[in-house]
Design a protein around this motif. Sequence first.
Motif, PDB file in Angstrom:
ATOM      1  N   ASP A   1      -8.109  -1.499  -2.372  1.00 28.91           N
ATOM      2  CA  ASP A   1      -9.333  -0.987  -2.967  1.00 28.91           C
ATOM      3  C   ASP A   1     -10.428  -1.884  -2.211  1.00 28.91           C
ATOM      4  O   ASP A   1     -10.690  -2.885  -2.877  1.00 28.91           O
ATOM      5  CB  ASP A   1      -9.371  -1.305  -4.454  1.00 28.91           C
ATOM      6  CG  ASP A   1      -8.206  -0.434  -5.120  1.00 28.91           C
ATOM      7  OD1 ASP A   1      -7.541  -1.061  -5.977  1.00 28.91           O
ATOM      8  OD2 ASP A   1      -8.157   0.768  -4.922  1.00 28.91           O
ATOM      9  N   SER A   2     -11.053  -1.376  -1.215  1.00 29.08           N
ATOM     10  CA  SER A   2     -12.073  -2.350  -0.370  1.00 29.08           C
ATOM     11  C   SER A   2     -13.154  -2.103  -0.986  1.00 29.08           C
ATOM     12  O   SER A   2     -14.193  -2.795  -0.971  1.00 29.08           O
ATOM     13  CB  SER A   2     -12.121  -1.628   1.066  1.00 29.08           C
ATOM     14  OG  SER A   2     -12.202  -0.337   1.013  1.00 29.08           O
TER      15      SER A   2
ATOM     16  N   ARG B   1      -6.852   2.051   6.134  1.00 28.76           N
ATOM     17  CA  ARG B   1      -6.665   0.677   5.328  1.00 28.76           C
ATOM     18  C   ARG B   1      -5.716  -0.332   5.882  1.00 28.76           C
ATOM     19  O   ARG B   1      -5.572  -1.630   5.778  1.00 28.76           O
ATOM     20  CB  ARG B   1      -6.305   1.114   3.962  1.00 28.76           C
ATOM     21  CG  ARG B   1      -7.226   1.522   3.184  1.00 28.76           C
ATOM     22  CD  ARG B   1      -6.905   2.016   1.486  1.00 28.76           C
ATOM     23  NE  ARG B   1      -7.805   2.682   0.921  1.00 28.76           N
ATOM     24  CZ  ARG B   1      -7.671   3.347  -0.401  1.00 28.76           C
ATOM     25  NH1 ARG B   1      -6.419   3.245  -0.811  1.00 28.76           N
ATOM     26  NH2 ARG B   1      -8.693   3.742  -0.959  1.00 28.76           N
TER      27      ARG B   1
ATOM     28  N   ALA C   1      -9.626  -2.058   8.953  1.00 28.64           N
ATOM     29  CA  ALA C   1      -8.719  -2.343   7.704  1.00 28.64           C
ATOM     30  C   ALA C   1      -9.878  -2.677   6.815  1.00 28.64           C
ATOM     31  O   ALA C   1      -9.829  -2.465   5.508  1.00 28.64           O
ATOM     32  CB  ALA C   1      -7.619  -3.075   7.887  1.00 28.64           C
TER      33      ALA C   1
ATOM     34  N   GLU D   1     -13.558   6.627   3.403  1.00 30.92           N
ATOM     35  CA  GLU D   1     -13.466   7.205   1.654  1.00 30.92           C
ATOM     36  C   GLU D   1     -14.413   7.988   1.553  1.00 30.92           C
ATOM     37  O   GLU D   1     -14.013   8.766   0.381  1.00 30.92           O
ATOM     38  CB  GLU D   1     -13.337   5.691   1.171  1.00 30.92           C
ATOM     39  CG  GLU D   1     -12.216   4.948   1.548  1.00 30.92           C
ATOM     40  CD  GLU D   1     -12.085   3.631   0.620  1.00 30.92           C
ATOM     41  OE1 GLU D   1     -11.269   2.906   0.756  1.00 30.92           O
ATOM     42  OE2 GLU D   1     -13.269   3.374   0.095  1.00 30.92           O
TER      43      GLU D   1
ATOM     44  N   THR E   1      -6.856  -5.034   0.075  1.00 28.95           N
ATOM     45  CA  THR E   1      -6.466  -3.926   1.220  1.00 28.95           C
ATOM     46  C   THR E   1      -6.281  -2.471   0.569  1.00 28.95           C
ATOM     47  O   THR E   1      -6.601  -1.569   0.925  1.00 28.95           O
ATOM     48  CB  THR E   1      -4.771  -4.163   1.804  1.00 28.95           C
ATOM     49  OG1 THR E   1      -5.168  -5.409   2.180  1.00 28.95           O
ATOM     50  CG2 THR E   1      -4.387  -3.277   2.814  1.00 28.95           C
TER      51      THR E   1
ATOM     52  N   GLN F   1       0.672  -1.244  -0.044  1.00 29.79           N
ATOM     53  CA  GLN F   1      -0.060   0.066   0.114  1.00 29.79           C
ATOM     54  C   GLN F   1       0.752   1.073  -0.054  1.00 29.79           C
ATOM     55  O   GLN F   1       0.603   2.214  -0.687  1.00 29.79           O
ATOM     56  CB  GLN F   1      -0.955   0.180   1.218  1.00 29.79           C
ATOM     57  CG  GLN F   1      -1.512   1.148   1.318  1.00 29.79           C
ATOM     58  CD  GLN F   1      -2.681   1.533   2.408  1.00 29.79           C
ATOM     59  OE1 GLN F   1      -3.983   1.514   1.807  1.00 29.79           O
ATOM     60  NE2 GLN F   1      -2.513   1.554   3.515  1.00 29.79           N
TER      61      GLN F   1
ATOM     62  N   HIS G   1     -14.283   0.439   5.883  1.00 27.52           N
ATOM     63  CA  HIS G   1     -13.909   1.870   6.173  1.00 27.52           C
ATOM     64  C   HIS G   1     -14.702   2.746   5.235  1.00 27.52           C
ATOM     65  O   HIS G   1     -13.891   3.787   4.634  1.00 27.52           O
ATOM     66  CB  HIS G   1     -12.467   2.113   6.323  1.00 27.52           C
ATOM     67  CG  HIS G   1     -11.725   1.338   5.192  1.00 27.52           C
ATOM     68  ND1 HIS G   1     -11.138   0.123   5.364  1.00 27.52           N
ATOM     69  CD2 HIS G   1     -11.462   1.898   3.919  1.00 27.52           C
ATOM     70  CE1 HIS G   1     -10.617  -0.131   4.165  1.00 27.52           C
ATOM     71  NE2 HIS G   1     -10.764   0.826   3.332  1.00 27.52           N
TER      72      HIS G   1
END
Lengths: 95, 196
Positions: free
Chosen positions: B9-10, B85, B165, B172, B7, A7, B168
């Motif tokens: 792009d949820s 994240r 994580a 965003e 992780t 990330q 969320h």
Amino acid sequence: MHNIENQRSQFIRPCTRVWLGLLALTSVTYGIGRMELGGTQIVMLVLIITFIKGEMVAGFFMGLRNTSLLWRAIMASWLVIVGGGIAIAYLVGLK
Amino acid sequence: MSTQILTLDSHKAGTPPGDLAIWFFIFAELLAFGIFFLAYAFARANNVELFNESQQHLNRESGAINTVVLITSSYFVVRAVAAIREGLSRQCVYWLGAAIGLGGVFLVIKLFEFHAKFSAGISLSTNTFYMFYLSLTIFHFMHVILGMVILAAVMLKAHQGGYTAEHHTGVETGASYWHMVDLLWIILFPLVYVIR
């Protein structure tokens, strides 16, 4: 751990570079304003810089670069229409 | 590989981060501001001398500083999203707090600008330029306040451990709105303060 590093390299670092790039481009725009430069070429340069900044914010900060073409096209169209409209209005004002 | 994508792009693949509804709201806002920007530009085309002369009385430094403030605030929000994240709620709260703080700095600088103009007897009815300048910047000012309220609500929930994580979307969603506020100022600054 691997995900976190992933990330950082794919999200945070590019965004940090974009942030610094935005600050640099803002200083160019401000410099043009401070010197009170005008004229078609200068205004087009300002608008191109603004378009690039808009694409940077939309693509990296807002995360649209990872979305489908449709979302990116909507945002790019808005930027082009607004920027292009401002350019046309400027040229109309010269006549 | 699939975990990495989760992780990063949820949200659903191909759609923007955050609640989809906020994006319809964002594009509606962009449409409204876009029309406002174009109205300013074409009004200027009919009154070039008036707009250029009036523009010289604006505080360009304030406008530039506020651009830096909002861009940096937006970057802090990016860091808040990155923190959550990773499941780092406390860091998320700190970054959001810093972003809200810069939003406050923006408002204070803008209030000084408004005060200077109103003290000089300038109002919406002074001339066409100031009608646009004041209405555009006040309209944006209100959006900054709304963005700060949204970020504050997100920060409060993050402080209470309401985001993880994996879940969320709220962070965003708030972040996307705040970036829009930044994006609008990025266009407003050159349009009103620089182009001549």
